[in-house]
Design a protein around this motif. Structure first.
Motif, PDB file in Angstrom:
ATOM      1  N   LYS A  46      22.659  38.690  23.404  1.00 18.50           N
ATOM      2  CA  LYS A  46      23.598  39.255  22.437  1.00 18.50           C
ATOM      3  C   LYS A  46      25.023  39.322  22.982  1.00 18.50           C
ATOM      4  O   LYS A  46      25.916  39.815  22.295  1.00 18.50           O
ATOM      5  CB  LYS A  46      23.139  40.653  22.031  1.00 18.50           C
ATOM      6  N   SER A  47      25.204  38.861  24.199  1.00 17.89           N
ATOM      7  CA  SER A  47      26.504  38.974  24.859  1.00 17.89           C
ATOM      8  C   SER A  47      27.230  37.627  24.859  1.00 17.89           C
ATOM      9  O   SER A  47      26.653  36.598  25.209  1.00 17.89           O
ATOM     10  CB  SER A  47      26.310  39.456  26.302  1.00 17.89           C
ATOM     11  N   TRP A  48      28.521  37.652  24.477  1.00 16.11           N
ATOM     12  CA  TRP A  48      29.322  36.436  24.494  1.00 16.11           C
ATOM     13  C   TRP A  48      29.504  35.909  25.910  1.00 16.11           C
ATOM     14  O   TRP A  48      29.559  34.695  26.122  1.00 16.11           O
ATOM     15  CB  TRP A  48      30.677  36.691  23.848  1.00 16.11           C
ATOM     16  N   SER A  49      29.556  36.786  26.899  1.00 18.19           N
ATOM     17  CA  SER A  49      29.748  36.344  28.277  1.00 18.19           C
ATOM     18  C   SER A  49      28.593  35.460  28.737  1.00 18.19           C
ATOM     19  O   SER A  49      28.781  34.563  29.571  1.00 18.19           O
ATOM     20  CB  SER A  49      29.883  37.553  29.212  1.00 18.19           C
ATOM     21  N   PHE A  50      27.396  35.685  28.199  1.00 17.48           N
ATOM     22  CA  PHE A  50      26.234  34.859  28.528  1.00 17.48           C
ATOM     23  C   PHE A  50      26.454  33.415  28.063  1.00 17.48           C
ATOM     24  O   PHE A  50      26.247  32.461  28.819  1.00 17.48           O
ATOM     25  CB  PHE A  50      24.991  35.452  27.867  1.00 17.48           C
ATOM     26  N   TYR A  51      26.900  33.246  26.841  1.00 18.06           N
ATOM     27  CA  TYR A  51      27.128  31.909  26.293  1.00 18.06           C
ATOM     28  C   TYR A  51      28.374  31.270  26.903  1.00 18.06           C
ATOM     29  O   TYR A  51      28.416  30.060  27.139  1.00 18.06           O
ATOM     30  CB  TYR A  51      27.232  31.985  24.770  1.00 18.06           C
ATOM     31  N   ARG A  52      29.383  32.083  27.164  1.00 17.17           N
ATOM     32  CA  ARG A  52      30.590  31.574  27.818  1.00 17.17           C
ATOM     33  C   ARG A  52      30.264  31.012  29.198  1.00 17.17           C
ATOM     34  O   ARG A  52      30.770  29.962  29.593  1.00 17.17           O
ATOM     35  CB  ARG A  52      31.621  32.699  27.948  1.00 17.17           C
ATOM     36  N   ALA A  53      29.388  31.693  29.932  1.00 15.84           N
ATOM     37  CA  ALA A  53      28.992  31.223  31.253  1.00 15.84           C
ATOM     38  C   ALA A  53      28.269  29.881  31.163  1.00 15.84           C
ATOM     39  O   ALA A  53      28.486  28.976  31.979  1.00 15.84           O
ATOM     40  CB  ALA A  53      28.103  32.262  31.931  1.00 15.84           C
ATOM     41  N   GLY A  54      27.403  29.727  30.159  1.00 19.48           N
ATOM     42  CA  GLY A  54      26.709  28.454  29.972  1.00 19.48           C
ATOM     43  C   GLY A  54      27.662  27.325  29.635  1.00 19.48           C
ATOM     44  O   GLY A  54      27.514  26.202  30.135  1.00 19.48           O
ATOM     45  N   ILE A  55      28.652  27.615  28.784  1.00 20.84           N
ATOM     46  CA  ILE A  55      29.661  26.607  28.443  1.00 20.84           C
ATOM     47  C   ILE A  55      30.458  26.213  29.678  1.00 20.84           C
ATOM     48  O   ILE A  55      30.780  25.032  29.889  1.00 20.84           O
ATOM     49  CB  ILE A  55      30.587  27.133  27.332  1.00 20.84           C
ATOM     50  N   ALA A  56      30.769  27.197  30.529  1.00 19.24           N
ATOM     51  CA  ALA A  56      31.494  26.912  31.768  1.00 19.24           C
ATOM     52  C   ALA A  56      30.679  26.007  32.679  1.00 19.24           C
ATOM     53  O   ALA A  56      31.222  25.087  33.311  1.00 19.24           O
ATOM     54  CB  ALA A  56      31.841  28.219  32.488  1.00 19.24           C
ATOM     55  N   GLU A  57      29.368  26.234  32.752  1.00 19.22           N
ATOM     56  CA  GLU A  57      28.502  25.366  33.561  1.00 19.22           C
ATOM     57  C   GLU A  57      28.453  23.949  32.975  1.00 19.22           C
ATOM     58  O   GLU A  57      28.450  22.958  33.717  1.00 19.22           O
ATOM     59  CB  GLU A  57      27.091  25.959  33.631  1.00 19.22           C
ATOM     60  N   PHE A  58      28.404  23.857  31.650  1.00 23.22           N
ATOM     61  CA  PHE A  58      28.413  22.539  31.002  1.00 23.22           C
ATOM     62  C   PHE A  58      29.685  21.771  31.345  1.00 23.22           C
ATOM     63  O   PHE A  58      29.637  20.613  31.762  1.00 23.22           O
ATOM     64  CB  PHE A  58      28.291  22.709  29.485  1.00 23.22           C
ATOM     65  N   VAL A 102      33.931  25.143  41.718  1.00 25.17           N
ATOM     66  CA  VAL A 102      33.415  26.467  42.089  1.00 25.17           C
ATOM     67  C   VAL A 102      34.545  27.485  42.035  1.00 25.17           C
ATOM     68  O   VAL A 102      34.379  28.602  41.553  1.00 25.17           O
ATOM     69  CB  VAL A 102      32.762  26.440  43.483  1.00 25.17           C
ATOM     70  N   TYR A 103      35.717  27.095  42.526  1.00 29.73           N
ATOM     71  CA  TYR A 103      36.870  27.988  42.476  1.00 29.73           C
ATOM     72  C   TYR A 103      37.204  28.358  41.027  1.00 29.73           C
ATOM     73  O   TYR A 103      37.517  29.509  40.726  1.00 29.73           O
ATOM     74  CB  TYR A 103      38.071  27.319  43.141  1.00 29.73           C
ATOM     75  N   CYS A 104      37.135  27.375  40.115  1.00 21.23           N
ATOM     76  CA  CYS A 104      37.524  27.608  38.718  1.00 21.23           C
ATOM     77  C   CYS A 104      36.500  28.445  37.951  1.00 21.23           C
ATOM     78  O   CYS A 104      36.879  29.230  37.079  1.00 21.23           O
ATOM     79  CB  CYS A 104      37.716  26.268  38.006  1.00 21.23           C
ATOM     80  N   THR A 105      35.220  28.259  38.244  1.00 24.62           N
ATOM     81  CA  THR A 105      34.179  28.869  37.403  1.00 24.62           C
ATOM     82  C   THR A 105      33.436  30.021  38.062  1.00 24.62           C
ATOM     83  O   THR A 105      32.599  30.652  37.401  1.00 24.62           O
ATOM     84  CB  THR A 105      33.139  27.807  36.988  1.00 24.62           C
ATOM     85  N   ALA A 106      33.720  30.323  39.320  1.00 26.77           N
ATOM     86  CA  ALA A 106      32.965  31.368  40.025  1.00 26.77           C
ATOM     87  C   ALA A 106      33.055  32.709  39.311  1.00 26.77           C
ATOM     88  O   ALA A 106      32.079  33.462  39.250  1.00 26.77           O
ATOM     89  CB  ALA A 106      33.456  31.498  41.463  1.00 26.77           C
ATOM     90  N   GLY A 107      34.217  33.019  38.754  1.00 25.68           N
ATOM     91  CA  GLY A 107      34.392  34.299  38.091  1.00 25.68           C
ATOM     92  C   GLY A 107      33.803  34.359  36.697  1.00 25.68           C
ATOM     93  O   GLY A 107      33.759  35.435  36.087  1.00 25.68           O
ATOM     94  N   ILE A 108      33.334  33.220  36.181  1.00 23.46           N
ATOM     95  CA  ILE A 108      32.788  33.173  34.824  1.00 23.46           C
ATOM     96  C   ILE A 108      31.270  33.054  34.839  1.00 23.46           C
ATOM     97  O   ILE A 108      30.562  33.832  34.211  1.00 23.46           O
ATOM     98  CB  ILE A 108      33.402  31.989  34.036  1.00 23.46           C
ATOM     99  N   SER A 109      30.788  32.066  35.573  1.00 20.23           N
ATOM    100  CA  SER A 109      29.339  31.823  35.611  1.00 20.23           C
ATOM    101  C   SER A 109      28.748  31.932  37.012  1.00 20.23           C
ATOM    102  O   SER A 109      27.529  31.869  37.172  1.00 20.23           O
ATOM    103  CB  SER A 109      29.047  30.416  35.068  1.00 20.23           C
ATOM    104  N   GLY A 110      29.593  32.072  38.009  1.00 20.92           N
ATOM    105  CA  GLY A 110      29.124  32.034  39.383  1.00 20.92           C
ATOM    106  C   GLY A 110      29.353  30.679  40.022  1.00 20.92           C
ATOM    107  O   GLY A 110      29.199  30.520  41.229  1.00 20.92           O
ATOM    108  N   GLY A 111      29.704  29.679  39.194  1.00 25.43           N
ATOM    109  CA  GLY A 111      30.010  28.349  39.717  1.00 25.43           C
ATOM    110  C   GLY A 111      28.826  27.665  40.366  1.00 25.43           C
ATOM    111  O   GLY A 111      28.929  27.137  41.463  1.00 25.43           O
ATOM    112  N   HIS A 112      27.695  27.621  39.672  1.00 24.85           N
ATOM    113  CA  HIS A 112      26.501  26.977  40.232  1.00 24.85           C
ATOM    114  C   HIS A 112      26.625  25.454  40.213  1.00 24.85           C
ATOM    115  O   HIS A 112      26.469  24.798  41.234  1.00 24.85           O
ATOM    116  CB  HIS A 112      25.260  27.400  39.454  1.00 24.85           C
TER     117      HIS A 112
END
Length: 287
Positions: A46-58, A102-112
């Motif tokens: 139910k959280s937008w941050s969950f989907y935002r993190a997935g988009i960041a990984e994509f 990793v630098y760009c996405t670490a704060g959003i999804s963890g940068g996996h």
């Protein structure tokens, strides 16, 4: 003499800049072990941050495949290695992109940007199973799209002629050799990820979170230097799958299991080593 020694000790403790640093300064009050992530967390859906993190990984995996596979294509299209960036350039492309992404996405999804990294962190209870599955799906989709764009640039005929950047076990090596190379290579990567993002180190040394992408990217660079001659270097199941789907030749699919089983075993070993041996977390919980 005893009075002088006491004065020296008093002087050493009088000024804050002379206080012990690093490990010597660590106390139980400085850090508390975070609770393990729940296996299932329905509230995440139910959280937008969950989907935002997935988009960041994509997006990160898409850009990763685009730049790295295009670099491989540039090396393979040349008749002379001296006229291209060569193996070292390919290794720098992979390591440099991981550093940047990793630098760009670490704060959003963890940068996996890698299902093996996600799997290792899942085993260490750093994220929920729900989030891990979501990340892996988005990473694989991003990788397929990234490789597809490269094929669109290079053209179908040339893309297939030079191997499409797909991972295969090279001539002169057995499948066992390839599996071992993927296990060890992924162990190096995931162990570096655990060490660079260790919450206890972050609490103790404030510069560690800023520098974390650097050792991770450098680990990817070094592993590529070592294993490109053996498997082309997978250590990332999404990278291997994306290239294989777009290349779509039998010999790429024949070796695909190596580039999933090897990285997952390597990630599991790295997670166990860091959590059990280095951090001794099971023994702390008993205490």
């Amino acid at each position: 003499m005893e009075g002088k020694e006491e004065d020296v000790k008093l002087g050493a403790n009088k000024f804050s800049e002379r206080q012990p640093l690093g490990t010597a300064a660590q106390t139980d009050k400085d850090y508390k072990e975070p609770p393990p992530a729940p296996l299932f967390e329905p509230g995440e859906l139910k959280s937008w941050s969950f989907y935002r993190a997935g988009i960041a990984e994509f997006m990160a995996t898409f850009l990763f495949l685009y730049v790295t596979i295009l670099t491989v294509m540039g090396v393979n299209k040349s008749s002379s290695m001296c006229a291209t960036v060569g193996i070292q350039g390919i290794a720098w492309a992979f390591g440099g992109m991981i550093f940047a992404l990793v630098y760009c996405t670490a704060g959003i999804s963890g940068g996996h940007i890698n299902p093996a990294v996600t799997f290792g962190l899942l085993l260490a209870r750093k994220l929920s199973l729900t989030r891990a599955v979501w990340y892996i799906v988005m990473q694989c989709l991003g990788a397929i799209c990234g490789a597809g764009v490269v094929k669109g640039f290079e053209g179908h005929r040339f893309y297939e002629a030079v191997g499409g950047g797909a991972n295969v076990v090279k001539h002169g090596y057995t499948k066992g050799d390839g599996l071992g190379a993927e296990i060890v290579g992924t162990f190096v990567l995931v162990y570096t990820v655990f060490s660079a993002t260790d919450a206890k180190r972050n609490a103790r040394d404030s510069h560690v979170p800023i520098l974390a992408p650097l050792p991770i990217g450098f680990a990817v660079f070094l592993v590529h230097l070592a294993t490109i001659p053996i498997t082309g270097t997978g250590i990332n199941p999404a990278r291997s799958l994306g290239a294989a789907v777009i290349y779509n030749q039998d010999h790429a699919w024949d070796d695909m299991w190596i580039f999933w089983v090897g990285p997952f075993i390597g990630a599991a070993l790295a997670a166990m080593y860091h959590q059990i041996v280095i951090r001794a977390i099971p023994f702390k919980s008993r205490a």
